[in-house]
Design a protein around this motif. Structure first.
Motif, PDB file in Angstrom:
ATOM      1  N   MET A  40      -5.006  -7.068   0.687  1.00 13.45           N
ATOM      2  CA  MET A  40      -4.963  -6.195   1.850  1.00 13.45           C
ATOM      3  C   MET A  40      -6.204  -5.299   1.862  1.00 13.45           C
ATOM      4  SD  MET A  40      -2.062  -3.333   2.651  1.00 13.45           S
ATOM      5  CE  MET A  40      -0.587  -4.362   2.576  1.00 13.45           C
TER       6      MET A  40
ATOM      7  N   GLU B 183      -3.617   2.013  -9.771  1.00 15.01           N
ATOM      8  CA  GLU B 183      -3.190   0.757  -9.170  1.00 15.01           C
ATOM      9  C   GLU B 183      -2.994  -0.378 -10.175  1.00 15.01           C
ATOM     10  OE1 GLU B 183      -5.718  -0.099  -5.801  1.00 15.01           O
ATOM     11  OE2 GLU B 183      -5.224   1.850  -4.959  1.00 15.01           O
TER      12      GLU B 183
ATOM     13  N   ALA C 183       0.854  -1.187   0.000  1.00 14.34           N
ATOM     14  CA  ALA C 183       0.000   0.000   0.000  1.00 14.34           C
ATOM     15  C   ALA C 183       0.890   1.237   0.000  1.00 14.34           C
ATOM     16  CB  ALA C 183      -0.912   0.005   1.221  1.00 14.34           C
ATOM     17  N   LEU C 184       0.487   2.229  -0.787  1.00 15.68           N
ATOM     18  CA  LEU C 184       1.333   3.399  -0.995  1.00 15.68           C
ATOM     19  C   LEU C 184       0.528   4.679  -0.828  1.00 15.68           C
ATOM     20  CD1 LEU C 184       2.781   2.095  -4.354  1.00 15.68           C
ATOM     21  CD2 LEU C 184       3.996   2.098  -2.185  1.00 15.68           C
ATOM     22  N   PRO C 185       1.163   5.740  -0.330  1.00 15.60           N
ATOM     23  CA  PRO C 185       0.479   7.036  -0.330  1.00 15.60           C
ATOM     24  C   PRO C 185       0.320   7.510  -1.780  1.00 15.60           C
ATOM     25  CG  PRO C 185       2.491   7.075   1.008  1.00 15.60           C
ATOM     26  CD  PRO C 185       2.508   5.808   0.244  1.00 15.60           C
TER      27      PRO C 185
ATOM     28  N   ILE D  77      -5.866  -2.258   9.242  1.00 15.86           N
ATOM     29  CA  ILE D  77      -5.399  -2.844   7.986  1.00 15.86           C
ATOM     30  C   ILE D  77      -5.395  -4.353   8.172  1.00 15.86           C
ATOM     31  CG2 ILE D  77      -3.466  -3.042   6.373  1.00 15.86           C
ATOM     32  CD1 ILE D  77      -2.600  -0.228   7.520  1.00 15.86           C
TER      33      ILE D  77
ATOM     34  N   ILE E 117      -8.021  -2.014   3.714  1.00 14.93           N
ATOM     35  CA  ILE E 117      -7.687  -0.843   4.511  1.00 14.93           C
ATOM     36  C   ILE E 117      -8.987  -0.145   4.903  1.00 14.93           C
ATOM     37  CG2 ILE E 117      -6.496   1.387   4.436  1.00 14.93           C
ATOM     38  CD1 ILE E 117      -4.459   0.045   2.586  1.00 14.93           C
TER      39      ILE E 117
ATOM     40  N   SER F 144     -10.270   2.769   5.647  1.00 18.12           N
ATOM     41  CA  SER F 144     -10.860   3.937   4.989  1.00 18.12           C
ATOM     42  C   SER F 144     -11.233   3.660   3.532  1.00 18.12           C
ATOM     43  CB  SER F 144      -9.892   5.119   5.062  1.00 18.12           C
ATOM     44  OG  SER F 144      -8.663   4.765   4.455  1.00 18.12           O
ATOM     45  N   ARG F 145     -10.728   2.586   2.969  1.00 17.97           N
ATOM     46  CA  ARG F 145     -10.985   2.315   1.560  1.00 17.97           C
ATOM     47  C   ARG F 145     -11.922   1.139   1.327  1.00 17.97           C
ATOM     48  NH1 ARG F 145      -7.979   4.274  -2.324  1.00 17.97           N
ATOM     49  NH2 ARG F 145      -7.736   2.387  -3.543  1.00 17.97           N
ATOM     50  N   HIS F 146     -11.883   0.157   2.202  1.00 16.16           N
ATOM     51  CA  HIS F 146     -12.612  -1.084   1.921  1.00 16.16           C
ATOM     52  C   HIS F 146     -13.716  -1.421   2.902  1.00 16.16           C
ATOM     53  CE1 HIS F 146      -8.574  -1.600   0.050  1.00 16.16           C
ATOM     54  NE2 HIS F 146      -9.303  -1.965  -0.965  1.00 16.16           N
TER      55      HIS F 146
ATOM     56  N   GLU G 261      -4.766   3.208  11.125  1.00 18.58           N
ATOM     57  CA  GLU G 261      -6.127   2.709  10.903  1.00 18.58           C
ATOM     58  C   GLU G 261      -6.077   1.186  10.797  1.00 18.58           C
ATOM     59  OE1 GLU G 261      -7.887   3.634   7.079  1.00 18.58           O
ATOM     60  OE2 GLU G 261      -5.936   4.069   6.207  1.00 18.58           O
TER      61      GLU G 261
ATOM     62  N   VAL H  51       2.474   7.977  -7.975  1.00 16.06           N
ATOM     63  CA  VAL H  51       1.822   6.677  -8.197  1.00 16.06           C
ATOM     64  C   VAL H  51       0.348   6.875  -8.569  1.00 16.06           C
ATOM     65  CG1 VAL H  51       3.401   5.294  -6.792  1.00 16.06           C
ATOM     66  CG2 VAL H  51       1.388   6.297  -5.717  1.00 16.06           C
TER      67      VAL H  51
ATOM     68  N   GLU I 176      -3.868   1.700  -1.704  1.00 11.29           N
ATOM     69  CA  GLU I 176      -3.536   3.062  -1.287  1.00 11.29           C
ATOM     70  C   GLU I 176      -3.656   3.190   0.229  1.00 11.29           C
ATOM     71  OE1 GLU I 176      -5.849   6.241  -3.223  1.00 11.29           O
ATOM     72  OE2 GLU I 176      -5.657   7.244  -1.270  1.00 11.29           O
ATOM     73  N   ALA I 177      -2.702   3.859   0.848  1.00 13.94           N
ATOM     74  CA  ALA I 177      -2.761   4.096   2.296  1.00 13.94           C
ATOM     75  C   ALA I 177      -2.038   5.398   2.596  1.00 13.94           C
ATOM     76  CB  ALA I 177      -2.117   2.939   3.048  1.00 13.94           C
TER      77      ALA I 177
ATOM     78  N   LEU J 217       0.286  -0.094 -11.709  1.00 15.22           N
ATOM     79  CA  LEU J 217       1.355  -0.449 -10.765  1.00 15.22           C
ATOM     80  C   LEU J 217       1.526  -1.963 -10.726  1.00 15.22           C
ATOM     81  CD1 LEU J 217       0.622   1.938  -7.738  1.00 15.22           C
ATOM     82  CD2 LEU J 217       2.282   2.264  -9.568  1.00 15.22           C
TER      83      LEU J 217
END
Lengths: 308, 308
Positions: free
Chosen positions: B45, B10, A88-90, B128, B47, B49-51, B126, B5, A123-124, B13
Motif C-alpha cells: 500500500m 512497523e 495502515a494505522l494511525p 492511497i 500513501i 504523504s508517506r510514499h 489522501e 503502535v 501508517e495513515a 507489527l
C-alpha cells in the motif's frame, strides 16, 4: 468547470478503469487462467470513517475486512486459497487495538478456512485495511449468464443490515448484521455445484445488484411477498419513519448471495434459500408489490451507506 | 503506560502478524502451492504523504504503485501473472488527476507485461494506492538460502534514490530514480534461471536488506570499493553535508535486486551487475572500507524516508 472525482462517483471511476484495460472482465473478481485452472482474485479496501460504524470493535473491523473479500469469492462459487492483508494505522493507535484487529482477521481466516499468507503494515491518519482474497474454481459463476425462466434466489434475509444502520440499540439481529456480517462462502460453492447460472453478493443493495446483473433483452421480476418481510421489520421501519421497501432494495451490506438457477437444479441445493423472483424477457428490473401493482426498481443504492 | 503502535514500529507489527499466523512464510512474497505450481502473491500500500514525494506527478504515482509490487515478484525470480488495483481518492481530486494515475498504472502494467485484471475505487482524505501483484515460478528465490562463499551481487547502483531525496533540482539521475523507480523484473527471472541461491529487492536500504537476509552462523562482507561510488556522488553528498556511505547503506528505494550466487553460476548471467561482497561464516554483516578498515554494518534503515 474542472470536474472532480466526486462529480462522477465511484462506479463511474471503476468503469473508466475497466474501459481502459483490455484485461479486466467486469465481475465480482478477476478470473485468470493459470496452467489450466481458474485463479480467482479480488481486493477490497476498507476505510475506518467510511466502512466501520462507530460502535464496531477492533476485532470486528479485522473480521469484516476478511468477510468483504471472501464474499467476492463466494459470489464466484470459488474455493478459498489465501488471504493477503495490507493495513495502515494511525501512529497513536494503541498496540492492543492493533492486536485485536489482527485477532479478528485471524479468526475470520480460520472461520472461512482461508490461510493468511501475507501481511504488511503502514501508517495513515485513520485505519485502512486492504485485503486480497485468492481462490479457485472450475467454473466461475459470472453475473449475467442466466437464462429466461431461471429463478432468482437469495441465501437469506435482505435488508437486515440496512435496518441495523438506523438503530442505536445493540445486540439485536439487525445491528449484529452490521457489526459482524458473514460471507456465504460455503453456500457459494454449493450453489455453483448445484448448477446455478449466475451469482453475485449483495453489498450495495438488491436494486443495485439486479441492475449490475441485467443484460440487454433480459429482465427480472421480484415479488414483494417472496421477500417475506416480517411484521417486526415493518414496525421498526415505521417507527423510524423509514420506508421498509427502500431499506430492503437500496441499502445492502448484508453479504447474502443472489443467484439464478433453473427450477430443476434448485432441487439439488441443500442450503437455506428464498426464491424471490425470476428472470424475464421484459428488459426491466421490476417488483410486484403485495397489492399486485408492478413497479420498476430504480438503480439506486447506498454505495457507502455508513458515512453518508 | 499504554503502548502505541508507533512505540514498536512497523517491522515489529509485521513480526507480530507473522508470529500469529501459521501460514505466512516471511519473505518478499507469499508462495502458495496451486495444483503443483507456485503461485506468488504480494500486496503493498502506498500513501500519498508517506510514499509520494511532493514533486511526483500523478502519472508517476500510478507507475510507482505497480513498480513496488512488481519488485517483490522480481525478488522471488517470478514471472508476472496479474495486477489488482485498489485506490482511494480525496473527493475533491480533479478527475484529470485520477485519469493520470490510471494512465501511470496502465503504462507500468504494459512495461512489465503484467495485465491489470481488477480495480476498485474508494474515498479517503489522501491518495492511497494498494496494489496486489500475482506471479508464478518453479523455484522461488528465498532470502536466506545462500551458501558460504557465494558472491553478493546487485543489479545496479545503490544509493541513487537516497541522494535524489535530498536534491531540490530536477532532471538528474538521482531525482529521476526517486520519481520513477523501475523494478528489475526481467533481471529477477534471469537471475533465478542462472542459479542464484537467494535474492531480495532493496527498498529499505542495503544494510536493512542484508540484515533481513542474514541467518544464524552466516555473515556478509561488503567491499566499499566494489560499490564503485562515483566522485560526483561523493561530491554532492559532501556539499549537502551528508555522509555518502550512510546514504548508500541506510536509505533504499532503489528497487535494485541484491542476490547471492556461486562464482560458476554467475558466468551464465547475461545482465548488468556488480559483485559487492560475499557470504561469510562471520555471523556478522560487515564492510571493508576503502582504507581497509573493517566495520560492522548497523541494522538501521529509513523504513519510509520520504516523510521522515
Amino acid at each position: 468547470m474542472t470536474l472532480k472525482v466526486s462529480d462522477i462517483g465511484e462506479k463511474e471511476l471503476v468503469r473508466y478503469i475497466i474501459a481502459n484495460s483490455k484485461d479486466i472482465t467486469p465481475d465480482d473478481t478477476a478470473v485468470t487462467n493459470f496452467n489450466g485452472n481458474n485463479l480467482i482474485s479480488t481486493c477490497d479496501m476498507l476505510i475506518q470513517s467510511r466502512h466501520f460504524p462507530e460502535k464496531m470493535s477492533y476485532f470486528d473491523m479485522g473480521f469484516k475486512s476478511v468477510t468483504v473479500n471472501v464474499s467476492d469469492l463466494a459470489a464466484m462459487g470459488a474455493k478459498p486459497l489465501g488471504f493477503l492483508l495490507s493495513i495502515a494505522l494511525p501512529k497513536d493507535l494503541e498496540l492492543n487495538s492493533f492486536k485485536q484487529i489482527i485477532e479478528g482477521v485471524l479468526s475470520a481466516c480460520n472461520y472461512y478456512s482461508i490461510p493468511l499468507i501475507g501481511g504488511d503494515t503502514n501508517e495513515a491518519s485513520e485505519i485502512i485495511i486492504s485485503g486480497t482474497a485468492l481462490g479457485f474454481c472450475d467454473k466461475p459463476l459470472m453475473k449475467d449468464t442466466y437464462n429466461i425462466g431461471d429463478l432468482v434466489v437469495v441465501t437469506g434475509d435482505i435488508g437486515i443490515a440496512a435496518l441495523g444502520f438506523n438503530l442505536d440499540s445493540m445486540d439485536n439481529i439487525y445491528v449484529n448484521k452490521v457489526l459482524k456480517p458473514i460471507a456465504r462462502l460455503r453456500e457459494g460453492i454449493l450453489i455453483n455445484d448445484a448448477g446455478a447460472t449466475s451469482a453475485t453478493d449483495i453489498t450495495d443493495g438488491l436494486a443495485c445488484e439486479l441492475h449490475e446483473m441485467k443484460k440487454d433483452g433480459f429482465g427480472f421480476m421480484i415479488y414483494e411477498e417472496r421477500l417475506d418481510v416480517s411484521e417486526e421489520y415493518k414496525e421498526i421501519s415505521n417507527q423510524l419513519n423509514l420506508n421498509y421497501l427502500d431499506l430492503i432494495l437500496h441499502v445492502g451490506e448484508d453479504f447474502e448471495l443472489i443467484f439464478t438457477i433453473s427450477k430443476d437444479n434448485l432441487k439439488n441445493l441443500d442450503i437455506d434459500y428464498k426464491v424471490i423472483g425470476k428472470v424475464t424477457s421484459s428488459d426491466k428490473v421490476e417488483i410486484t408489490l403485495e397489492n399486485n401493482i408492478i413497479e420498476e426498481i430504480e438503480n439506486k443504492g447506498y454505495e457507502h451507506y455508513v458515512s453518508e
